[in-house]
Design a protein around this motif. Structure first.
Motif, PDB file in Angstrom:
ATOM      1  N   THR A   1       0.820  -1.205   0.000  1.00  0.00           N
ATOM      2  CA  THR A   1       0.000   0.000   0.000  1.00  0.00           C
ATOM      3  C   THR A   1       0.862   1.267   0.000  1.00  0.00           C
ATOM      4  N   LEU A   2       2.158   1.106   0.123  1.00  0.00           N
ATOM      5  CA  LEU A   2       3.037   2.274   0.063  1.00  0.00           C
ATOM      6  C   LEU A   2       3.204   2.715  -1.378  1.00  0.00           C
ATOM      7  N   GLN A   3       3.305   4.027  -1.559  1.00  0.00           N
ATOM      8  CA  GLN A   3       3.559   4.565  -2.891  1.00  0.00           C
ATOM      9  C   GLN A   3       4.629   5.629  -2.754  1.00  0.00           C
ATOM     10  N   PRO A   4       5.420   5.830  -3.786  1.00  0.00           N
ATOM     11  CA  PRO A   4       6.410   6.908  -3.691  1.00  0.00           C
ATOM     12  C   PRO A   4       5.668   8.220  -3.431  1.00  0.00           C
ATOM     13  N   ILE A   5       6.098   8.950  -2.426  1.00  0.00           N
ATOM     14  CA  ILE A   5       5.392  10.169  -2.014  1.00  0.00           C
ATOM     15  C   ILE A   5       5.222  11.142  -3.181  1.00  0.00           C
ATOM     16  N   ALA A   6       6.230  11.265  -3.987  1.00  0.00           N
ATOM     17  CA  ALA A   6       6.187  12.239  -5.085  1.00  0.00           C
ATOM     18  C   ALA A   6       4.993  12.009  -6.004  1.00  0.00           C
ATOM     19  N   SER A   7       4.556  10.748  -6.133  1.00  0.00           N
ATOM     20  CA  SER A   7       3.484  10.465  -7.069  1.00  0.00           C
ATOM     21  C   SER A   7       2.095  10.641  -6.444  1.00  0.00           C
ATOM     22  N   LEU A   8       2.033  10.958  -5.156  1.00  0.00           N
ATOM     23  CA  LEU A   8       0.738  11.100  -4.500  1.00  0.00           C
ATOM     24  C   LEU A   8       0.129  12.485  -4.746  1.00  0.00           C
ATOM     25  N   THR A   9      -1.072  12.503  -5.272  1.00  0.00           N
ATOM     26  CA  THR A   9      -1.777  13.776  -5.409  1.00  0.00           C
ATOM     27  C   THR A   9      -2.430  14.111  -4.069  1.00  0.00           C
ATOM     28  N   MET A  10      -2.970  15.304  -3.964  1.00  0.00           N
ATOM     29  CA  MET A  10      -3.691  15.683  -2.747  1.00  0.00           C
ATOM     30  C   MET A  10      -4.855  14.719  -2.500  1.00  0.00           C
ATOM     31  N   ALA A  11      -5.556  14.369  -3.576  1.00  0.00           N
ATOM     32  CA  ALA A  11      -6.702  13.462  -3.421  1.00  0.00           C
ATOM     33  C   ALA A  11      -6.242  12.092  -2.918  1.00  0.00           C
ATOM     34  N   ASP A  12      -5.071  11.630  -3.407  1.00  0.00           N
ATOM     35  CA  ASP A  12      -4.521  10.352  -2.921  1.00  0.00           C
ATOM     36  C   ASP A  12      -4.320  10.410  -1.410  1.00  0.00           C
ATOM     37  N   GLN A  13      -3.734  11.529  -0.972  1.00  0.00           N
ATOM     38  CA  GLN A  13      -3.415  11.656   0.453  1.00  0.00           C
ATOM     39  C   GLN A  13      -4.672  11.738   1.307  1.00  0.00           C
ATOM     40  N   VAL A  14      -5.642  12.512   0.818  1.00  0.00           N
ATOM     41  CA  VAL A  14      -6.901  12.622   1.566  1.00  0.00           C
ATOM     42  C   VAL A  14      -7.601  11.266   1.591  1.00  0.00           C
ATOM     43  N   GLU A  15      -7.600  10.573   0.460  1.00  0.00           N
ATOM     44  CA  GLU A  15      -8.226   9.247   0.403  1.00  0.00           C
ATOM     45  C   GLU A  15      -7.599   8.313   1.436  1.00  0.00           C
ATOM     46  N   ALA A  16      -6.261   8.300   1.475  1.00  0.00           N
ATOM     47  CA  ALA A  16      -5.566   7.427   2.431  1.00  0.00           C
ATOM     48  C   ALA A  16      -5.942   7.782   3.866  1.00  0.00           C
ATOM     49  N   GLN A  17      -6.041   9.091   4.143  1.00  0.00           N
ATOM     50  CA  GLN A  17      -6.412   9.511   5.500  1.00  0.00           C
ATOM     51  C   GLN A  17      -7.838   9.085   5.846  1.00  0.00           C
ATOM     52  N   LEU A  18      -8.705   9.137   4.872  1.00  0.00           N
ATOM     53  CA  LEU A  18     -10.091   8.729   5.129  1.00  0.00           C
ATOM     54  C   LEU A  18     -10.172   7.230   5.429  1.00  0.00           C
ATOM     55  N   HIS A  19      -9.406   6.429   4.657  1.00  0.00           N
ATOM     56  CA  HIS A  19      -9.377   4.985   4.936  1.00  0.00           C
ATOM     57  C   HIS A  19      -8.929   4.749   6.376  1.00  0.00           C
ATOM     58  N   GLU A  20      -7.874   5.459   6.761  1.00  0.00           N
ATOM     59  CA  GLU A  20      -7.332   5.276   8.098  1.00  0.00           C
ATOM     60  C   GLU A  20      -8.344   5.707   9.155  1.00  0.00           C
ATOM     61  N   TYR A  21      -8.973   6.824   8.888  1.00  0.00           N
ATOM     62  CA  TYR A  21      -9.975   7.360   9.808  1.00  0.00           C
ATOM     63  C   TYR A  21     -11.093   6.337  10.039  1.00  0.00           C
TER      64      TYR A  21
ATOM     65  N   ARG B   1     -11.197   4.758  13.716  1.00  0.00           N
ATOM     66  CA  ARG B   1     -12.333   5.185  14.521  1.00  0.00           C
ATOM     67  C   ARG B   1     -13.399   4.106  14.601  1.00  0.00           C
ATOM     68  N   ALA B   2     -13.099   2.961  13.989  1.00  0.00           N
ATOM     69  CA  ALA B   2     -14.032   1.821  14.027  1.00  0.00           C
ATOM     70  C   ALA B   2     -15.434   2.211  13.575  1.00  0.00           C
ATOM     71  N   ILE B   3     -15.483   3.017  12.516  1.00  0.00           N
ATOM     72  CA  ILE B   3     -16.772   3.383  11.937  1.00  0.00           C
ATOM     73  C   ILE B   3     -17.374   2.135  11.284  1.00  0.00           C
ATOM     74  N   ARG B   4     -18.654   1.937  11.523  1.00  0.00           N
ATOM     75  CA  ARG B   4     -19.317   0.726  11.043  1.00  0.00           C
ATOM     76  C   ARG B   4     -20.308   1.046   9.923  1.00  0.00           C
ATOM     77  N   PRO B   5     -20.588   0.055   9.081  1.00  0.00           N
ATOM     78  CA  PRO B   5     -21.578   0.290   8.034  1.00  0.00           C
ATOM     79  C   PRO B   5     -22.866   0.872   8.632  1.00  0.00           C
ATOM     80  N   GLY B   6     -23.363   1.934   8.012  1.00  0.00           N
ATOM     81  CA  GLY B   6     -24.558   2.587   8.529  1.00  0.00           C
ATOM     82  C   GLY B   6     -24.235   3.855   9.303  1.00  0.00           C
ATOM     83  N   ASP B   7     -23.012   3.950   9.832  1.00  0.00           N
ATOM     84  CA  ASP B   7     -22.606   5.146  10.589  1.00  0.00           C
ATOM     85  C   ASP B   7     -22.383   6.321   9.636  1.00  0.00           C
TER      86      ASP B   7
END
Lengths: 231, 231
Positions: A9-29, A33-39
């Motif tokens: 899941t690692l990617q060279p940082i240089a190739s990450l767009t802002m959307a890539d970074q935000v997407e990754a943060q959302l996955h982590e979030y 935060r143990a968000i469950r389907p329906g939340d």
């Protein structure tokens, strides 16, 4: 092994767009935060503020999650986490025309592996209706006069086996892989010396009528042996 | 069967956003125009004009294709079609915490199917180094005193089998599925009456040292039989 997985899941940082970074943060979030389907998940503007990025970037990242079937917009409730559709990403890219020869070969091998191993699910869930369907395909194949009809029977037979396994994810996977299989079957049908496995479709059906699950894997190996020779 | 597959890609029109529609059109464009990896695709503005939508919508759709590894931006050359990374979509969503119980069960069954069918790839590609690695894991497992060590050995052993199969797509798939497997292994380790398959890791290694590929599927079935009982 956790390590192995993280590396993919690692990617060279240089190739990450802002959307890539935000997407990754959302996955982590979502995971952390143990968000469950329906939340509900935070609104676009809240996410933009928290992440210090523009709303457009957040929208782009959310659009990707929506495409994967991870989130959904509900009237009045805003965005919620949904049960992800595990095959949604795959089915968008598995078109044989744009796959690398190497990957196509690997997916075809994957098919061989699946079919040899499929027996126990089939034996646990087979019904009389399924078996009759296989009988009919074998009969149609016996009478087939054109190469196209024979290929159609070949694909129908193997698709029915996946259906009998009673596992939607697996069946869906096979359906997505089908264009790759078709490609290989058509390719092989053009070869001069296509050998035929010593176990026929009719032989496989006979085993499926029995209750001897132990015979299935090696019978299927023999049935598929012409393909295994290309390994 | 073509029909089946097409059905899976249909969505109720009402739920399609502009980006969904543009994305679908781009997929079609790539396939129909037989664009090949390395070929350039039209610029954002050109696409927006041709589709009669805003550049923002086009950007959103392109962002999704980029996420799937279908396109890439090259300096000077603009956007080009790339060889898609078939596992990219999958690895973004296969986290057991957000998977439905039903899907988790189906993915676990998929693992059983794969491992029973894996033999021929392993026999075609096994090396002395791999076999020694399995020996070492079996030895580590024999000496293991804690449940955690034993689970670790279990996962290492099966991961090594996928490695031995020499198929990157399959190995990658297993790596993505690993959190699901871990989840099940941990769950099962908490059960009071976990039965153990009559074929051990050591027995499997013995078969792998031999050149008798025919023994593998049924040995693996017996090894995995405690899991098959949950079918």
């Amino acid at each position: 092994m956790k390590g192995d997985q993280d590396l993919y899941t690692l990617q060279p940082i240089a190739s990450l767009t802002m959307a890539d970074q935000v997407e990754a943060q959302l996955h982590e979030y979502i995971i952390k935060r143990a968000i469950r389907p329906g939340d509900a998940i935070p609104k676009e503007q809240e996410l933009a503020d928290a992440l210090g990025v523009s709303r457009n970037v957040v929208r782009e990242a959310l659009s990707r999650l929506r495409m994967l079937g991870l989130i959904d917009s509900k009237k009045k409730r805003g965005m919620i986490l949904t049960r992800p559709d595990v095959m949604k990403g795959l089915e968008r890219i598995l078109h044989p025309a744009i796959l690398d020869e190497q990957v196509r070969k690997q997916l075809f091998e994957l098919r061989l592996v699946l079919e040899v191993g499929l027996g126990d699910l089939i034996f646990a869930r087979k019904t009389e209706v399924h078996l009759k369907k296989l009988d009919a395909i074998v009969e149609r194949e016996r009478k087939a006069t054109t190469q196209i009809e024979k290929i159609r029977c070949e694909l129908d037979f193997h698709s029915t086996l996946y259906e009998m396994a009673g596992n939607d994810t697996l069946k869906r996977f096979q359906t997505i892989l089908l264009p790759v299989f078709e490609y290989v079957v058509e390719y092989e049908s053009k070869l001069q010396h296509t050998s035929v496995g010593s176990v026929t479709h009719a032989d496989l059906v006979k085993i499926l009528y029995s209750n001897n699950a132990e015979e299935f894997p090696n019978a299927m190996r023999k049935h598929l042996s012409p393909h295994f020779q290309h390994l």
